[in-house]
Motif scaffolding. Structure first.
Motif, short mmCIF file in Angstrom:
data_model
loop_
_atom_site.label_atom_id
_atom_site.label_comp_id
_atom_site.label_asym_id
_atom_site.label_seq_id
_atom_site.Cartn_x
_atom_site.Cartn_y
_atom_site.Cartn_z
N GLN A 1 5.17 6.22 -3.50
CA GLN A 1 4.02 7.09 -3.18
C GLN A 1 3.69 8.02 -4.34
O GLN A 1 2.52 8.28 -4.64
N THR B 1 0.09 8.07 -6.19
CA THR B 1 -0.74 9.27 -6.33
C THR B 1 -1.12 9.51 -7.79
O THR B 1 -2.27 9.84 -8.12
N LYS C 1 -4.92 9.47 -9.47
CA LYS C 1 -5.40 10.62 -10.23
C LYS C 1 -5.83 10.21 -11.64
O LYS C 1 -6.88 10.62 -12.14
#
Length: 842
Positions: A706, A710, A714
């Motif tokens: 995870q 992320t 981004k």
């Protein structure tokens, strides 16, 4: 008074001059009864006897006529008979008999002075070759013929054939001796023939470097007391020991030969002593060598011995003796006549023809060679002792120049000055070299041209092309026929990319000196830059016929053939380059590229591997070898090559991604994960690395999945914003250019709109690669970018929808990259560095 006769007063002094013998009156022959009777009878048809025997001793003897009377016979014409008594005086008889005549009258005999009627001469008596003496003579002739054939074979360099003939002559000579012994004629053995056979055999053994056999043959001659003057052959034996590096024995035999040669043979003794001195030099016994050389310079000085003496003094470090030896060297008489005698001094055609005939004869060539050798020794000696005889190199060289100016070699003084400047160059003292050369600007034209040529070369090396061009012009003005000056001028034009004009200067240099290889090489380069490949090929082919072992020439030929579309010829020439320089990595890489283009991958792999072995920092070679192992499913072996690439280009993320991919393809997922983590640590904004981290973490069930997802989201969002800003900036700048343009609307409309930059993880500045990456890395990454799957490793359209399948950037369908060595037309190692070759005078 009775004996006194008085002269007749009225006597005619010219009386009797008109009287003549009526016999010679041919006009009255018709009225001569005797002549008419002779014509009508057989007496007139008989040959006159006087025709047979003219002027013989039968002159006054009466002959029997056809009438039987013994009367002196007159000729049929009334001519008085030869030897007949006329007016009381007989003609004197001769003792010389006419050729072909006989003193005896033989009726019916024919005239045969050559004796041809006797038939052919009997044949010569045939020699009886069965006799022992005749066989011996024939065998002796065969031995002499074999010795002569052996010497002739040696004269043309056929040493093996000469040795075979010498051996055969030895066998025949031994058979000859056995025949003489069998016939009991041993006192007539030809010792000279035996000596010739043994000496020739020993010489041929020595020529074939069969030194033990040659020494045995010489020992047989020397130990035989019947051979006179055989002791001087110990010189030959000493020469063999010298070749074998057995210097103590060489000195021993030289001295033995010297003891057996009388003082009358002064020249031979001097040569032997010179050999002894050379052997002492090889042994490092310079004091003994100096003793021999000093004796020679006292008795019979010569150039070579004087130079060797200077070398010995230099070895022992004796400054004063070096100076004295140099003065002796330049004072050695050469025995050469004045050169002025070869210059025509009159208008006499015959004397001018004689001068032309002797101008280039063998004697004049020998004199020129001796003078050149003497100048070479003097120049070398001056350069050698100049730093040693004084406190500084300059002062020592100045002393040598002063000594030379006072000798018979005055013209060498300027050459020594130029060599002084060249020595400054070797010592990296460019300022002193330039200052020394500039002093020659006011000298005569030859010296000025040489100095300006060197100055032009110096400035060319320093990339001061304006000064190089100036001094090249000065050298050309001083001596237009100086090929080095023309080459320098052509080089200054070449660097300005005016190849046509440069080629003209090179052609002029070749016209002045057809053997100027530098001009021919540079002319070929000029033609190559002008894309006149065929003419360039002709230049390098001519140059190859002159410089057979030049690797640079053969490489240029290979490059030209490659440009002409003939890879097979290019490969052939590169193979010749490899035979001359087997460790050149660029040539090996070039061979690998050509074989790869031809489809011969095994040969290409061999040459690329050899290139990597000699130069393991060539990125092109590393990339090819790594791709080759990946294609052949040996990813473990490919890792070592790409790891080396990461060491060479540490800021180029592509190589590290390929290393991680190789670990993953080989099944080592843990190592692959560690490698991706290291890449992410160094390049945190690299999208490719984050995508693979997400995939591997998902497959391995790691909890960091995870976190990586992320970060990936981004980074991708930041990348999209960056691309939008770049795109809008370009559109604004294009709109501003269109609004501010004063050109026509059509031109503005025709201007192409810049396309947005396509995303490439290997080239994007935001992918983690440093901005200091080399341009060569960008060129290579373009090749890797063309591989399938290298730009889009994921099939998913959105990072939110990741599936379990992902695509390897080095997929199994990839084509192996075709890379190779640099193109010589751009980065040729030979082309640029050879432009200034051989611009210094000899």
């Amino acid at each position: 008074m009775e004996n006194v006769h008085l002269a007749v007063e009225e006597e005619d002094l010219y009386s009797g001059y008109n009287d003549y013998n009526p016999t010679f009156d041919s006009e009255e022959l018709e009225n001569d009864a005797g002549f008419q009777q002779a014509v009508r009878t057989s007496h007139g048809r008989r040959p006159p006897m006087t025709a047979k025997f003219p002027g013989t001793a039968i002159g006054g003897r009466p002959l029997v006529s056809s009438f039987g009377s013994r009367i002196p016979m007159a000729s049929s014409m009334g001519r008085p008979m030869t030897g007949a008594v006329q007016e009381g005086a007989a003609r004197p008889m001769t003792a010389v008999r006419a050729a072909g005549y006989s003193s005896s009258l033989m009726r019916g005999s024919t005239f045969d002075p050559l004796g041809q009627s006797k038939g052919p001469a009997p044949p010569l008596e045939a020699k009886n070759e069965d006799t022992a003496e005749e066989k011996i003579k024939i065998l002796e002739k065969k031995v002499n013929d074999l010795i002569e054939e052996s010497c002739m074979a040696q004269s043309i360099g056929a040493f093996q054939l000469a040795l075979e003939k010498a051996k055969e002559a030895g066998r025949k000579e031994r058979a000859l001796i056995r025949q003489r012994e069998a016939s009991g004629n041993t006192e007539h053995i030809n010792l000279d023939l035996t000596y010739s056979v043994l000496l020739n055999l020993a010489n041929q053994y020595a020529n074939n470097e069969m030194y033990p056999e040659a020494l045995n043959s010489y020992h047989v001659i020397v130990k035989n007391k019947m051979f006179t003057n055989a002791g001087r052959l110990k010189v030959n034996m000493a020469n063999i020991y010298f070749e074998q590096k057995n210097y103590p024995k060489a000195i021993k035999f030289y001295r033995m030969a010297l003891d057996q040669i009388s003082n009358t043979h002064k020249e031979l003794r001097i040569k032997i002593m010179q050999n002894i001195g050379v052997v002492f030099v090889r042994l490092g016994q310079y004091s003994d060598a100096i003793t021999s050389f000093e004796h020679i310079m006292t008795e019979s000085p010569n150039i070579k011995t004087g130079f060797n003496l200077i070398l010995c003094y230099y070895a022992v470090g004796d400054r004063e003796r070096m100076k004295k030896a140099f003065q002796k060297l330049i004072s050695v008489p050469l025995g050469i006549d004045d050169e002025d005698k070869y210059i025509p001094a009159s208008d006499d055609p015959s004397s001018n023809m004689v001068i032309e005939a002797i101008k280039n004869d063998k004697l004049h060539q020998m004199e020129r060679d001796l003078k050149v050798l003497a100048e070479k020794y003097i120049m070398t000696a001056a350069k050698l002792i100049a730093p040693a005889i004084e406190t500084s190199f300059a002062s020592g060289f100045d002393w040598c120049v002063d000594m030379v100016k006072c000798s018979q070699y005055v013209e060498l003084a300027n050459d020594l000055e130029i060599n002084k400047a060249i020595t400054y160059l070797r010592q990296k003292d460019f300022n002193q070299a330039v200052e020394t050369l500039k002093t020659f600007e006011k000298k005569d034209s030859r010296v000025k041209s040489a100095a300006a040529t060197n100055l032009s070369f110096l400035y060319f090396l320093e990339k001061d092309y304006d000064q190089a061009d100036r001094y090249a012009d000065l050298a050309m003005n001083a001596d237009r026929y100086n090929p080095a000056a023309l080459i320098n001028k052509g080089n200054t034009v070449f660097v300005k990319k005016d190849y046509e004009k440069a080629a003209e200067f090179y052609k002029e240099a070749l016209r002045n000196d057809s053997s100027c290889t530098e001009a021919l090489f540079n002319l070929g380069l000029s033609y190559e830059r002008l894309n006149r490949l065929e003419e360039g090929l002709d230049c390098f082919l001519k140059l190859h016929s002159i410089l057979r072992s030049s690797a640079e020439v053969m490489y240029q030929l290979a490059h030209l053939y490659e440009q002409l579309g003939d890879p097979q010829q290019a490969i052939e020439w590169l193979m010749q380059v490899i035979s001359a320089t087997p460790t050149d990595p660029h040539v090996l890489a070039k061979l690998g590229k050509l074989h790869d283009d031809e489809g011969d991958k095994s040969q290409a792999f061999q040459y690329y591997s050899e290139s990597f072995r000699y130069f393991p920092s060539n990125i092109d070679v590393i990339e090819w070898l790594g791709a080759y192992y990946i294609e052949t499913q040996f990813c473990e072996k490919a890792i070592q090559y790409f790891e080396r690439a990461t060491l060479i280009q540490p800021h180029y993320v592509k190589w590290q991604l390929i290393v991680a991919s190789c670990y993953r393809r080989s099944g080592n997922y843990q190592k692959a994960l560690e490698t991706y983590k290291e890449i992410h640590r160094r390049f945190p904004e690299n999208v490719e690395c984050l995508r693979f981290l997400v995939r591997l973490s998902t497959d391995m069930g790691l909890k960091e999945v995870q976190e990586y997802a992320t970060k990936l989201k981004k980074v991708e969002k930041m990348k999209e914003l960056r691309e939008q800003r770049v795109k809008s900036g370009r559109e604004n700048s294009a709109r501003g250019r269109r609004e501010g343009s004063t050109g026509s609307a059509e031109n503005a409309k025709a201007e192409p709109q810049p396309e947005p930059k396509q995303f490439s993880p290997l080239l994007d500045s935001d992918s983690g690669r440093s901005s200091s990456s080399s341009s060569k890395g960008e060129r290579l990454s373009a090749k890797m970018r063309s591989l399938p799957g290298s730009n889009e490793p994921y099939e998913a359209s959105s990072p939110k929808e990741l599936d379990a399948s992902y695509v390897d950037p080095l997929g199994p369908q990839m084509d192996r990259p075709k890379t190779g060595a640099k193109k010589p037309a751009d980065d040729d190692d030979f082309a640029d560095e050879d432009l200034g070759d051989e611009l210094l005078p000899e």
